[in-house]
Design an enzyme around this catalytic site. Structure first.
Site: not given
Length: 454
Positions: A66, A69, A130
């Site tokens: 993640s 992102k 997230s």
């Protein structure tokens, strides 16, 4: 992951590692001697200039989960800045976004099919919690589809100089989690990969180009859809924020990441006493080499930040109006004066190892385009005119390493003329010419006469 792609990455990474190893900075060498970060890859940099202070396998492409992102955040904030997207702009949930947002095993907030959400709440869910569904939603807002958005991600990576990165989706999920609906042109087994240096470079651009990202990234807790059946408390996965379980003074970002492929990853940034550092760990482990999850990634990050705040300081290496010994003036021709004083327009400040100020020397570089073959300037010269630049370098001959060329420019300052030098009028120039002529003639005669008696 595509095996051929990975092998190509590894080959190029090894070449870069060998190159960069030759030119590692003096403080980087010292930091590596004092640190032993337990992770497949790690890096620590000055958040203001991007100066590299520590690195381990810095150019090896590794899983990022993640932390992906951060690129989605960058493209969103860029789109908002240029008026392509508005914070109050509404988005209607697509089939894909609905499907991805439902599994509780993935980081998510519940999104309803056909329901409208504004860009700001989607962004907050992505940056704080997230949330994967909201990330794809934002990709569709910006790119029209996640497939188009992935192309934008890779294009931006090239523009930012990320040489060991590849994006196959906007979230950092395993592509197989899309259940066959991953972005077109990508395989189910493909993964997002970045080198630690690339992750740090992306984070460096993110917090310096869009510093407001830290206001959201540092939010420890926020309620999504308050007053509705979909209400959910979003606790930030960055547990090093000061009020959370691994709280660290000055921590205000930036992004965690976890998958089986990537392991436990974290890009952290903290600011204290006028200093900011960025750290990256990928597949962090404990001292025994085991992957013990959250504790490992936050523990290794704390290790780096503790070292940075304790061992590095910002120093003025060159003061404003500094003159290099033995190079305080430059000769001038065709002017009312035969030389001009020069000094630095501003000071040079840089993060260095404690007590290491004496390890650096000033390096003056004059503008060759303004000098003749004899190293002289030609009048007229204006007061404050740029004559060259001055930088600093380790006395050992090693190179100071930065994430970006722009970062390196921050330790270069203009060298300017202290005063102006007017051009002499034609009569004075003529008389000088006559004087020089007879001076040369007399020198020739005297040399010849001396030769008679030798």
């Amino acid at each position: 992951m595509n095996k051929h792609f990975y092998q190509k990455f590894v080959a190029s990474a090894l070449a870069l590692i060998m190159f960069l190893g030759i030119f590692a900075g003096v403080d980087t060498v010292k930091a590596e001697a004092g640190l032993n970060v337990n992770a497949d890859g790690a890096i620590m940099v000055d958040g203001e200039t991007g100066r590299v202070l520590y690195q381990k396998n810095a150019d090896s492409p590794l899983g990022i989960a993640s932390m992906t992102k951060m690129m989605t955040e960058y493209l969103l904030l860029d789109a908002v800045k240029h008026g392509k997207v508005k914070w109050d702009q509404e988005y209607t949930v697509s089939d894909l976004v609905y499907k991805i947002s439902q599994p509780t095993g993935l980081s998510n907030v519940p999104l309803r099919l056909g329901e409208k959400y504004n860009v700001r709440e989607l962004y907050e869910a992505m940056a704080i919690y997230s949330a994967n569904g909201t990330t794809i939603a934002l990709a569709e807002v910006i790119g029209g589809s996640e497939t188009n958005f992935v192309k934008m991600m890779n294009d931006k990576a090239k523009k930012l100089g990320l040489k060991n990165s590849k994006f196959v989706n906007s979230t950092g999920l395993n592509n197989k989690d899309y259940n066959g609906e991953q972005p077109q042109g990508t395989g189910a087994e493909e993964e997002n990969v970045m080198s630690p240096r690339d992750v740090a470079t992306l984070a460096y651009h993110l917090i310096n180009d869009y510093p407001d990202v830290l206001k959201t990234a540092s939010t420890p807790k926020k309620v999504f859809r308050e007053g509705t059946d979909d209400r959910i408390v979003m606790q930030n996965w960055n547990w090093m924020l000061p009020s959370l379980v691994y709280g660290y003074q000055g921590m205000d970002g930036l992004k965690t990441g976890t998958t089986d492929f990537a392991g436990y990853c974290f890009t952290g940034t903290a600011s204290r006493d006028g200093k900011r550092f960025i750290t990256v760990v990928q597949n962090a482990k404990d001292v025994s080499g085991k992957n013990d999850g959250y504790k490992a990634r936050f523990g290794e990050t704390k290790k780096m930040l503790d070292y940075a705040f304790s061992n590095f300081t910002k120093e003025t290496l060159v003061p404003k109006h500094y003159q290099v010994k033995g190079q305080k003036t430059v000769p001038v021709i065709k002017g009312k004066e035969d030389q001009v004083k020069i000094y630095t327009k501003s000071a040079i400040n840089m993060i260095i190892q404690n007590g290491g100020k004496q390890d650096y020397k000033p390096v003056l570089v004059l503008d060759k385009n303004k000098l003749n073959k004899n190293g002289e300037l030609t009048a007229p010269i204006k007061k404050g005119e740029k004559i060259g630049y001055l930088t600093v370098a380790p006395k050992s001959g090693e190179k100071v390493s930065f994430l970006t060329p722009e970062g390196g420019q921050q330790v270069k300052v203009d060298v300017i003329a202290v005063n102006g030098v007017e051009k002499s009028n034609w009569f004075v120039l003529m008389m000088r010419g006559v004087g020089n002529f007879f001076g040369d003639v007399w020198h020739g005669i005297s040399t010849a006469v001396k030769g008679w008696f030798n």
